[in-house]
Write an enzyme that holds these catalytic residues in place. Structure first.
Site, PDB file in Angstrom:
ATOM      1  N   GLY A   1       0.532  -1.490   0.400  1.00 53.39           N
ATOM      2  CA  GLY A   1      -0.046  -0.101   0.102  1.00 53.39           C
ATOM      3  C   GLY A   1       0.750   1.405   0.032  1.00 53.39           C
TER       4      GLY A   1
ATOM      5  CG  LEU B   1      -0.353   1.553  -3.968  1.00 54.80           C
ATOM      6  CD1 LEU B   1      -1.886   0.834  -4.750  1.00 54.80           C
ATOM      7  CD2 LEU B   1       0.207   0.698  -3.546  1.00 54.80           C
TER       8      LEU B   1
ATOM      9  CG  HIS C   1       3.227   0.564  -5.734  1.00 57.51           C
ATOM     10  ND1 HIS C   1       3.802   1.743  -5.085  1.00 57.51           N
ATOM     11  CD2 HIS C   1       3.408  -0.601  -4.600  1.00 57.51           C
ATOM     12  CE1 HIS C   1       4.424   0.988  -3.897  1.00 57.51           C
ATOM     13  NE2 HIS C   1       4.687  -0.064  -3.440  1.00 57.51           N
TER      14      HIS C   1
ATOM     15  N   GLY D   1       8.298  -5.489  -8.292  1.00 55.25           N
ATOM     16  CA  GLY D   1       9.316  -4.725  -9.128  1.00 55.25           C
ATOM     17  C   GLY D   1      11.095  -4.653  -8.588  1.00 55.25           C
TER      18      GLY D   1
ATOM     19  CD  GLN E   1      10.086  -8.024  -2.446  1.00 57.82           C
ATOM     20  OE1 GLN E   1       9.793  -7.738  -1.303  1.00 57.82           O
ATOM     21  NE2 GLN E   1       9.400  -7.482  -3.109  1.00 57.82           N
TER      22      GLN E   1
END
Ligand code: AMP
Length: 277
Positions: free
Chosen positions: A27, A29, A33, A143, A149
């Site tokens: 969130g 954003l 995003h 992303g 990640q």
């Protein structure tokens, strides 16, 4: 667009969808995003975004409590970007009992951010696994801003046989080059003006290597020193092989330089891919 808070209602809503592309978020954003939602839009008939601030991936003493929550505004932005369904569970929905079973991240998570954020990647692999089971997408978009990640998620999907295509979306940046991040809002006016130094420092390193410089160790140490000299607390600046995320071998061409550093109380990360000559 439908806003849904429980896994059961989500299953009802998504039951008849032929193809689902999924964008997990925490969130607050920004355009970065939304660029992932646009990529997802191309990939499936139904686009699902999740908004969930995942306590499990915050290290002890981290910013979980002050992490910005702005669901109403997030929903407005997601709807305008072409999202079909927002899944915004509360903590009891996702963790109705203590989460004893954690998904162990791969070795590649035990370096870089993993060194400085104990438990972070196990929190990420665990919540992403749960969300994949709940949303059941064919495609999920992450992303490249969070390069390590993305690498960890690709490994998770491969090694646990999720039938999900993982797509990496390019990093969206502010006009001065600062990578967009929900945490940029923590920066004071002075820190915000200074924040661009991280991407500039990585860009200089890229230019040096693409220009033929080979002493990687000296280049990354110099990059760290230049940030420290400008008042940053540096976690790392490191060169890696893009595919393995291991330190590059002498002949490796497809590299990435990653950096993480603090301005005051705000930890920023960034990375740039490098094509070595
Ligand atoms: P977060 O809400 O920070 O967990 O991020 C949700 C997703 O958005 C992750 O896959 C991030 O890598 C991605 N993301 C964050 N910042 C950017 C950016 N500046 N450009 C593109 N994607 C981003």
């Amino acid at each position: 667009m439908d806003l849904i808070h429980t896994a059961e209602k989500l299953a009802g809503r998504l039951g008849k969808e032929a193809t689902i592309a999924f964008v997990p978020t925490m969130g607050n954003l920004h355009a970065g995003h939304l660029s992932l939602v646009k990529i997802a839009r191309e990939k499936a008939r139904c686009v699902v975004a999740s908004v969930f601030v995942n306590r499990l991936q915050f290290e002890p003493g981290g910013d979980f409590d002050r992490y910005p929550r702005s669901l109403d505004n997030d929903c407005r932005m997601l709807e305008a970007a072409g999202c079909d369904v927002v899944f915004a569970p509360d903590e009891r929905e996702l963790y109705p009992e203590p989460q004893e079973i954690l998904v162990t991240p791969p070795k590649s998570a035990e370096q870089l951010c993993g060194t400085f954020r104990p438990g972070h990647f196990a929190g990420v692999t665990t919540v992403v696994t749960k969300l994949f089971h709940i949303v059941r997408p064919q495609v999920a978009v992450f992303g490249m801003k969070d390069y390590q990640q993305l690498h960890v998620i690709r490994t998770l999907v491969r090694q646990l046989n999720f039938a999900i295509e993982i797509v990496g979306g390019p990093t969206l940046r502010e006009a001065d080059g600062l990578a967009m991040s929900s945490r940029n809002g923590y920066l004071s006016k002075e820190e915000r003006a200074q924040a661009v130094q991280l991407s500039q420092c990585l860009a200089r390193l890229k230019k040096a290597i693409e220009g033929g410089q080979k002493d990687h160790e000296a280049l990354t140490r110099a990059a760290e020193e230049s940030l420290r000299g400008a008042g940053w607390k540096v976690d790392y600046v490191a060169l890696r092989n893009r595919a393995t995320l291991a330190p590059p071998l002498p002949d490796d061409k497809e590299l990435v330089v990653l950096g993480a550093a603090w301005l005051g109380r705000t930890r920023l990360i960034d990375n740039i891919e490098i094509a070595a000559p």
